[in-house]
Design a protein around this motif. Structure first.
Motif, short mmCIF file in Angstrom:
data_model
loop_
_atom_site.label_atom_id
_atom_site.label_comp_id
_atom_site.label_asym_id
_atom_site.label_seq_id
_atom_site.Cartn_x
_atom_site.Cartn_y
_atom_site.Cartn_z
N GLY A 59 38.95 33.47 36.52
CA GLY A 59 40.19 33.84 35.84
C GLY A 59 39.88 34.80 34.69
O GLY A 59 38.78 34.79 34.14
N ILE A 60 40.85 35.62 34.34
CA ILE A 60 40.69 36.58 33.26
C ILE A 60 41.90 36.49 32.34
O ILE A 60 43.04 36.54 32.79
CB ILE A 60 40.54 38.02 33.79
N ARG A 61 41.64 36.33 31.05
CA ARG A 61 42.69 36.30 30.02
C ARG A 61 43.84 35.36 30.37
O ARG A 61 45.02 35.69 30.24
CB ARG A 61 43.21 37.71 29.75
N GLY A 62 43.50 34.18 30.82
CA GLY A 62 44.49 33.15 31.08
C GLY A 62 45.10 33.17 32.45
O GLY A 62 45.76 32.20 32.85
N ALA A 63 44.94 34.26 33.20
CA ALA A 63 45.47 34.30 34.57
C ALA A 63 44.76 33.24 35.41
O ALA A 63 43.55 33.06 35.31
CB ALA A 63 45.28 35.69 35.17
N ASP A 64 45.52 32.54 36.24
CA ASP A 64 45.01 31.41 37.02
C ASP A 64 43.76 31.80 37.79
O ASP A 64 43.74 32.78 38.54
CB ASP A 64 46.11 30.95 37.98
N GLY A 65 42.68 31.02 37.63
CA GLY A 65 41.42 31.34 38.27
C GLY A 65 41.23 30.73 39.64
O GLY A 65 40.20 30.98 40.27
N GLY A 66 42.19 29.94 40.13
CA GLY A 66 42.03 29.28 41.43
C GLY A 66 41.70 30.26 42.53
O GLY A 66 42.49 31.16 42.82
N ARG A 67 40.50 30.12 43.12
CA ARG A 67 40.03 30.98 44.19
C ARG A 67 40.08 32.47 43.83
O ARG A 67 40.24 33.33 44.69
CB ARG A 67 40.81 30.74 45.48
N SER A 68 39.99 32.77 42.55
CA SER A 68 39.99 34.17 42.07
C SER A 68 41.21 34.92 42.58
O SER A 68 41.16 36.14 42.80
CB SER A 68 38.70 34.89 42.51
N GLY A 69 42.32 34.20 42.74
CA GLY A 69 43.49 34.77 43.39
C GLY A 69 44.40 35.57 42.48
O GLY A 69 45.44 36.04 42.95
N LYS A 70 44.05 35.74 41.20
CA LYS A 70 44.91 36.51 40.30
C LYS A 70 44.16 37.67 39.65
O LYS A 70 44.54 38.15 38.59
CB LYS A 70 45.47 35.59 39.21
N ILE A 71 43.06 38.10 40.27
CA ILE A 71 42.35 39.27 39.78
C ILE A 71 42.22 40.27 40.93
O ILE A 71 42.22 39.89 42.11
CB ILE A 71 40.96 38.92 39.22
N SER A 72 42.11 41.54 40.59
CA SER A 72 41.85 42.57 41.60
C SER A 72 40.36 42.55 41.89
O SER A 72 39.56 43.05 41.10
CB SER A 72 42.29 43.94 41.10
N LEU A 73 40.00 41.94 42.99
CA LEU A 73 38.61 41.74 43.36
C LEU A 73 38.18 42.87 44.29
O LEU A 73 38.78 43.06 45.36
CB LEU A 73 38.46 40.38 44.05
N MET A 74 37.16 43.63 43.88
CA MET A 74 36.75 44.81 44.63
C MET A 74 35.25 44.82 44.87
O MET A 74 34.49 44.28 44.09
CB MET A 74 37.15 46.08 43.88
N THR A 84 43.64 48.61 34.01
CA THR A 84 43.68 47.86 35.27
C THR A 84 44.82 48.33 36.18
O THR A 84 44.80 48.07 37.38
CB THR A 84 43.83 46.35 35.02
N LEU A 85 45.79 49.03 35.61
CA LEU A 85 46.91 49.52 36.42
C LEU A 85 46.46 50.55 37.45
O LEU A 85 47.18 50.81 38.42
CB LEU A 85 47.99 50.14 35.51
N LYS A 86 45.31 51.14 37.28
CA LYS A 86 44.79 52.07 38.28
C LYS A 86 44.42 51.37 39.57
O LYS A 86 44.42 51.98 40.64
CB LYS A 86 43.55 52.79 37.74
N TYR A 87 44.07 50.09 39.49
CA TYR A 87 43.44 49.43 40.63
C TYR A 87 44.37 48.45 41.32
O TYR A 87 44.53 48.50 42.52
CB TYR A 87 42.13 48.78 40.17
N GLY A 88 44.95 47.52 40.62
CA GLY A 88 45.94 46.65 41.22
C GLY A 88 45.47 45.97 42.50
O GLY A 88 44.34 46.17 42.95
N PRO A 89 46.31 45.12 43.13
CA PRO A 89 47.67 44.85 42.68
C PRO A 89 47.76 43.88 41.51
O PRO A 89 48.83 43.76 40.90
CB PRO A 89 48.33 44.25 43.93
N PHE A 90 46.65 43.19 41.19
CA PHE A 90 46.72 42.13 40.18
C PHE A 90 46.40 42.73 38.81
O PHE A 90 45.24 43.07 38.53
CB PHE A 90 45.75 41.00 40.53
N THR A 91 47.41 42.83 37.97
CA THR A 91 47.21 43.44 36.65
C THR A 91 47.53 42.46 35.52
O THR A 91 47.50 42.84 34.36
CB THR A 91 48.10 44.69 36.50
N VAL A 92 47.83 41.19 35.86
CA VAL A 92 48.10 40.20 34.81
C VAL A 92 46.85 39.86 34.02
O VAL A 92 46.91 39.54 32.82
CB VAL A 92 48.72 38.91 35.39
N GLY A 93 45.70 39.89 34.68
CA GLY A 93 44.45 39.53 34.01
C GLY A 93 43.49 40.69 33.94
O GLY A 93 43.19 41.22 32.87
#
Length: 723
Positions: free
Chosen positions: A93-108, A144-153
């Motif tokens: 997780g990044i900056r409070g965004a839910d870390g479950g299965r890394s599902g709220k970050i733009s993983l590249m 992070t807006l360049k990469y998306g789709p997850f920009t909450v964290g």
């Protein structure tokens, strides 16, 4: 479980090619061709209007980690929830965004989305083999807006081994406790117009958890990578480069979701109940990536990336969370079942899924000036499609006198026989504007348009369709950032951007995306031998969405679809420090520290009343700290030590309402790792590493079924030969 032989020659079965890590904000023509890096180098991070961190190849080599959790824990603003002790399926997780299965970050990986189905099913049950990574980039804030789709964290971009500029190879062999063995080998070469690389990473272990009446939970993982390159000659009118990468990996691991009761954990944290002896993950991943770059002038380049990833898994595992809860409450019968002393009928489900994702992304980078104002303008488009196909029957077993006896196969229900798809189009404009010598403005605008469908089937052959769902959403996501260089050492920064995370293909029509407004402000200090950064962040969520899974059930106990938590706020502080002291006789003492403080709460009652204003976020630690120090002789040997702390965490959203009980929390933990290297020659290095030097273990996870511990003390020795 099938075992494999560590054979470097088996590389030759596979082929790839990719660009080397280069500057995304580069100014020279040759650098404009590099597209896989989002940061480029640590120097480029000074110009970003938000927090960014590069875990370099040198930093990764200090400790020889193969666990992504250990690799990332020094990065401020990042939270890690361990699960299996090896980082096979991390929860980042990044900056409070839910870390479950890394599902709220733009993983590249190498600049393209690498989660199996980032839109349809964002929970990342596949993760690149960490032991073969060359660098890791973590990006937060408006960029992070360049990469998306997850920009909450934020975004995490992992860089694979680059094609070497000259003929070069490396062989690394490692062996250690708990039957751990590892091979990492590569060889590559380049000419003026071509380049190639062959690589393999192979890992096996007996595992540190002992299964009652069943041996140990072993691991076998192999990964192959081949890269190639064609590029124009140095004096070509238009410099071009074409890269292709092919990757293949497979894994068999005796991993389970079944943990322990607290009483059994206190007695032996590395025990596993025999009723989970058949639990095993089997998976295969293959990927293709094509990169093409052309510099049409000294100031304008066009970059195109096409990618295809396929992931197949079957996680055969038992779910007995109610037994753990009952035994924790004093139920003697439940405890007897876990101990294998009472007979019990149960099911083991084949969590069998096939994932596919593919896409094309094109970006143009144009450096121009309008009067005295300089622009580094980038415009990008992405066309993406992904799918997850679930067909998950259950095998019925009976535990009789401690033995597991097969009974029958039960066909999957409609919820376990379904296909989910996502179709997404995205667009961004990113302009880094040098308003004055000391003042830079970054303006970003992103657009996401996502259509998702879910089709369930009532018959095994899928001739009879069941219920279906579909959803569509689109969002404009703006962002602004400022960097003001007070002098050659100090810089101030501030930024605001729109956070976004799609809800997944299991959502009903009308379910909105997770949306937030994210603010940050802070300062950087750079004196060459001393670097420091302090950034405060605040996120105001107008809609917080949790993706439900077996690993991370939602507050209503759902294990699929999504759940809207409503409005919430997250506030925090990131701080990092890095320096190096030079002692007499050519000795060096590198030192680095990072700290993250976070506070989060739901600010409005949910519509159904399940969650109330003031409820906390699950699995979000308040304090995270890491300190790394070393002693380098400047010649043959060096020693490094890292200590990391993570606070206890609530395991659900309600544990701060009142009295609660001890089962509502994990435990805080200090972990110390150490590594020592000795150079026998310029080409040959040996090392000794000890993970969890003090052998401290604690309850680091309770989701979904019982208490689980971090990895115990594990010593390994290794050697690396470069040729």
């Amino acid at each position: 479980m099938r075992r494999f032989t560590l054979n470097p020659l088996s590389l030759a079965l596979f082929t790839t090619l990719t660009t080397t890590a280069g500057g995304a904000f580069a100014e020279e023509k040759t650098e404009l061709l590099e597209t896989v890096s989002v940061l480029g180098s640590s120097e480029h991070t000074e110009k970003l209007p938000g927090s960014a961190h590069l875990v370099s190849a040198g930093e990764l080599e200090k400790f020889e980690f193969v666990d992504i959790n250990r690799m990332l824990r020094t990065v401020p603003g990042v939270y890690l929830r361990e699960e299996d002790g090896y980082g096979l399926r991390p929860n980042i997780g990044i900056r409070g965004a839910d870390g479950g299965r890394s599902g709220k970050i733009s993983l590249m990986e190498d600049g393209v989305l690498i989660a199996p189905a980032p839109y349809a099913a964002p929970s990342a049950y596949y993760f690149p083999t960490a032991g073969r990574l060359n660098q890791i980039e973590v990006l937060k804030g408006p960029a992070t807006l360049k990469y998306g789709p997850f920009t909450v964290g934020g975004a995490v971009n992992m860089l694979s081994t680059p094609i070497p500029g000259v003929s070069e190879g490396s062989v690394q062999l490692e062996t250690g406790q708990y039957g751990e063995n590892r091979l990492h080998a590569y060889y590559g070469d380049s000419t003026e117009t071509t380049g190639w690389l062959l690589e393999t990473h192979q890992q096996q272990a007996d595992g540190f958890r002992d299964i009652d009446r069943g041996g140990s939970a072993d691991i076998a993982k192999e990964d192959y990578l081949v890269k190639g390159r064609l590029k124009s000659v140095a004096d070509a009118t238009y410099a071009q480069q074409l890269d292709i990468k092919l990757q293949y990996s497979e894994e068999e691991s005796g991993m389970s979701y079944l943990g322990l009761t607290d009483a059994d954990f206190a007695s032996d944290p590395n025990r596993r109940y025999g009723i989970s002896a058949l639990d095993e993950m089997q998976n295969r991943h293959s990927g293709l990536q094509l990169n093409h770059s052309i510099a049409l002038s000294d100031s304008f380049s066009l970059n195109t990336q096409a990618y295809y990833n396929k992931f197949k898994r079957d996680w055969f595992k038992v779910g007995l969370g109610d037994l753990i809860d009952d035994a924790n409450s004093g139920d003697a019968t439940a405890q007897a079942v876990l101990d294998g002393e009472a007979d019990y009928d149960f099911g083991i489900k084949h969590n069998n899924r096939k994932y596919e994702s593919r896409g094309v992304q094109v970006s143009a980078d144009w450096q121009l000036a309008t009067g005295d104002i300089e622009h580094d303008l980038e415009i990008g488009l992405r066309r993406h499609w992904d799918e997850v196909d679930r067909f998950q029957p259950t095998e019925e077993y009976s535990q009789i006198d401690g033995a597991l006896l097969f009974q029958e196969v039960r066909d999957p229900s409609a919820s376990n026989n379904r296909v989910e798809e996502a179709d997404a189009n995205s667009f961004f404009v990113y302009d880094q504007i040098q308003l004055a010598e000391q003042l830079a403005l970054t303006a970003t605008l992103r657009y996401e348009d996502v259509d998702t469908t879910q089709q369930r089937y009532n018959s095994i052959d899928r001739s009879e369709e069941g219920s279906s769902r579909s959803n569509s959403l689109s969002e404009w996501l703006p962002g602004l950032g400022l960097v003001y260089e007070v002098n050659s050492e100090w810089a101030l920064l501030a930024g605001v951007h729109r956070g976004f995370a799609p809800p997944g293909a299991g959502s009903d029509s009308g379910v909105g995306a997770e949306l937030s407004t994210n603010y940050e402000w802070g300062a950087r200090y750079n004196r060459g031998d001393l670097r420091a950064e302090v950034i405060a962040f605040y996120s105001d969520y107008e809609n917080t969405v949790q993706n439900c899974s077996i690993a991370v059930p939602c507050p209503d106990e759902a294990e699929s679809g999504s759940y809207q938590l409503g409005e919430s706020e997250i506030r925090g502080l990131e701080a990092s420090l890095g320096t190096q002291w030079q002692l007499a006789g050519g000795w060096f003492v590198p030192l680095a520290a990072s700290y993250t403080w976070t506070e989060a709460e739901i600010t409005r009652d949910s519509d159904g009343g399940d969650l109330l204003a003031g409820d906390n976020f699950a699995y979000l630690p308040e304090n995270v700290f890491a300190l790394t120090a070393g002693l380098d002789s400047g010649a043959a040997w060096r020693v490094n030590l890292t200590a990391a702390f993570q606070d206890e965490m609530c395991v659900d959203n309600r544990c701060n309402r009142g009295a609660g009980d001890r089962f509502d929390h994990t435990e805080s933990l200090w972990v110390v790792d150490a590594a020592a290297h000795y150079d026998f020659s310029a080409d040959l290095t040996g090392y000794l590493k000890v993970d969890n030097l003090l052998d401290e273990q604690a309850i680091i996870n309770r989701a979904p079924d019982g208490a689980r511990a971090n990895r115990p003390r594990t010593a390994s020795v290794g050697v690396r030969f470069i040729f």
